[in-house]
Write an enzyme that holds these catalytic residues in place. Structure first.
Site, PDB file in Angstrom:
ATOM      1  N   HIS A  78      48.158  36.653  43.931  1.00 33.44           N
ATOM      2  CA  HIS A  78      49.484  37.148  44.323  1.00 33.44           C
ATOM      3  C   HIS A  78      49.401  38.318  45.298  1.00 33.44           C
ATOM      4  CE1 HIS A  78      48.280  39.854  41.064  1.00 33.44           C
ATOM      5  NE2 HIS A  78      49.177  40.725  41.514  1.00 33.44           N
ATOM      6  N   ASP A  89      51.504  41.873  45.562  1.00 31.01           N
ATOM      7  CA  ASP A  89      52.463  42.678  44.787  1.00 31.01           C
ATOM      8  C   ASP A  89      53.791  42.809  45.527  1.00 31.01           C
ATOM      9  OD1 ASP A  89      50.475  43.183  42.906  1.00 31.01           O
ATOM     10  OD2 ASP A  89      49.906  45.096  43.803  1.00 31.01           O
ATOM     11  N   HIS A 138      45.487  39.188  45.774  1.00 29.78           N
ATOM     12  CA  HIS A 138      44.485  39.604  44.795  1.00 29.78           C
ATOM     13  C   HIS A 138      44.714  38.903  43.461  1.00 29.78           C
ATOM     14  CE1 HIS A 138      47.777  42.506  44.238  1.00 29.78           C
ATOM     15  NE2 HIS A 138      47.374  42.615  42.983  1.00 29.78           N
ATOM     16  N   ARG A 187      48.228  52.046  38.105  1.00 27.32           N
ATOM     17  CA  ARG A 187      48.531  51.531  39.459  1.00 27.32           C
ATOM     18  C   ARG A 187      49.732  52.242  40.067  1.00 27.32           C
ATOM     19  NH1 ARG A 187      50.463  45.447  40.486  1.00 27.32           N
ATOM     20  NH2 ARG A 187      52.488  46.436  40.821  1.00 27.32           N
TER      21      ARG A 187
HETATM   22  C1  SIN Z   1      47.295  43.831  39.822  1.00 31.61           C
HETATM   23  O1  SIN Z   1      47.536  42.647  39.949  1.00 31.61           O
HETATM   24  O2  SIN Z   1      47.930  44.673  40.413  1.00 31.61           O
HETATM   25  C2  SIN Z   1      46.165  44.260  38.909  1.00 31.61           C
HETATM   26  C3  SIN Z   1      44.837  43.818  39.369  1.00 31.61           C
HETATM   27  C4  SIN Z   1      43.774  44.105  38.357  1.00 31.61           C
HETATM   28  O3  SIN Z   1      44.081  44.505  37.235  1.00 31.61           O
HETATM   29  O4  SIN Z   1      42.599  43.926  38.675  1.00 31.61           O
END
Ligand code: SIN
Length: 273
Positions: free
Chosen positions: A93, A95, A249, A264
């Site tokens: 995805h 974000d 990612h 995050r």
């Molecule tokens: C995310 O998708 O923002 C998290 C990625 C992760 O936890 O590695």
């Protein structure tokens, strides 16, 4: 500061930088612009330091669905407890692509890591686009796609482990739908890249559902090639920052029985063309 590319496709690892140091910022910013994914090793920072670093890149985009860190509404918790099965972000995805103005990027800080696994994979959407045939690139030119948060965070997800455990909430706020070009010009680099992703893109406009599904499936299969990827193997304290307009990612969920906790922060972006 040593900056070493992770792969030929994207990403760089940075040793010897401190995100709190003013004099390091220009080099970090330049590495981010060049590599789209940067891994800043060994950052011993507080949530306030994390926020101060993120604010250097722009205003914070507060996530509507992730559980915030206590006392820090701008910092999202990305957590999997040792008795939980689902990780957050397991699907490929980008974000916040469901927002009218998608986020510029996210800055993820590793607070507690499992003894193995829990890596994050990234894809370069520019490298994937450039590897398409000229005929396919011309076909995609001018097409638009719809993205939505509804199916990913809305009522249909209330029964998921992430919602039941309180890691994700606020399903009633999942009302975002956004139209973006299928191919965008990156606002910083000017490089052309694909801007569709398997989690939030619902369909390409103007095609029949069957045509849209087939084209998206073909593009997704193409993007997943290892040549366009890099893999971040985390250690506690690391910060990875990625450009949402240039990457996909995916969190690798291969550490059952262990806890993984990340903080995050997502930074606001600009309209995409
Ligand atoms: C995310 O998708 O923002 C998290 C990625 C992760 O936890 O590695």
């Amino acid at each position: 500061m040593q900056i070493t590319p992770l792969t030929g496709g994207l990403g760089a690892e940075i040793h010897g930088a401190d995100v709190r140091r003013d004099e390091d910022f220009a080099d970090i910013e330049a590495a981010f612009a060049e590599h789209a994914v940067i891994v800043l090793r060994g950052q011993t920072i507080t949530p306030d330091d994390h926020l101060a670093f993120a604010r250097r890149f722009g205003p914070i985009n507060v996530n509507r669905f992730f559980k915030p860190v206590d006392g820090y509404p701008e910092i999202a918790t990305v957590l999997k407890e040792k008795d939980q099965k689902q990780a957050v972000g397991e699907g490929w995805h980008t974000d916040h692509s469901y927002d009218q103005v998608p986020a510029m990027g996210s800055i993820l800080h590793a607070i507690e890591m499992p003894p193995f696994g829990g890596d994050t994979l990234f894809v370069s959407m520019a490298a994937a686009y450039e590897a398409l045939s000229p005929v396919m690139r011309r076909f995609l030119e001018g097409l638009t796609a719809m993205h939505s948060s509804r199916h990913a965070f809305g009522a249909a997800t209330q029964d998921s482990e992430a919602a039941r455990s309180g890691r994700l909430s606020n399903a009633e706020a999942a009302t975002q739908d956004a139209r973006h070009p299928v191919v965008i010009t990156h606002p910083l680099s000017g490089r052309r890249g694909l801007f569709v992703n398997p989690v939030f893109t619902t369909h390409i406009e103007g095609l029949t559902p069957g045509e849209s599904d087939a084209i998206l499936a073909m593009l997704y299969e193409h993007c997943r090639q290892p040549e366009f990827q890099c893999r971040v193997r985390w250690q506690q304290g690391d910060i990875t920052m990625w450009d949402n307009r240039a990457t996909w990612h995916k969190a690798i969920n291969d550490y059952h029985g262990f806890r993984r906790l990340m903080h995050r922060i997502t930074v606001e972006g600009v309209p995409l063309h």
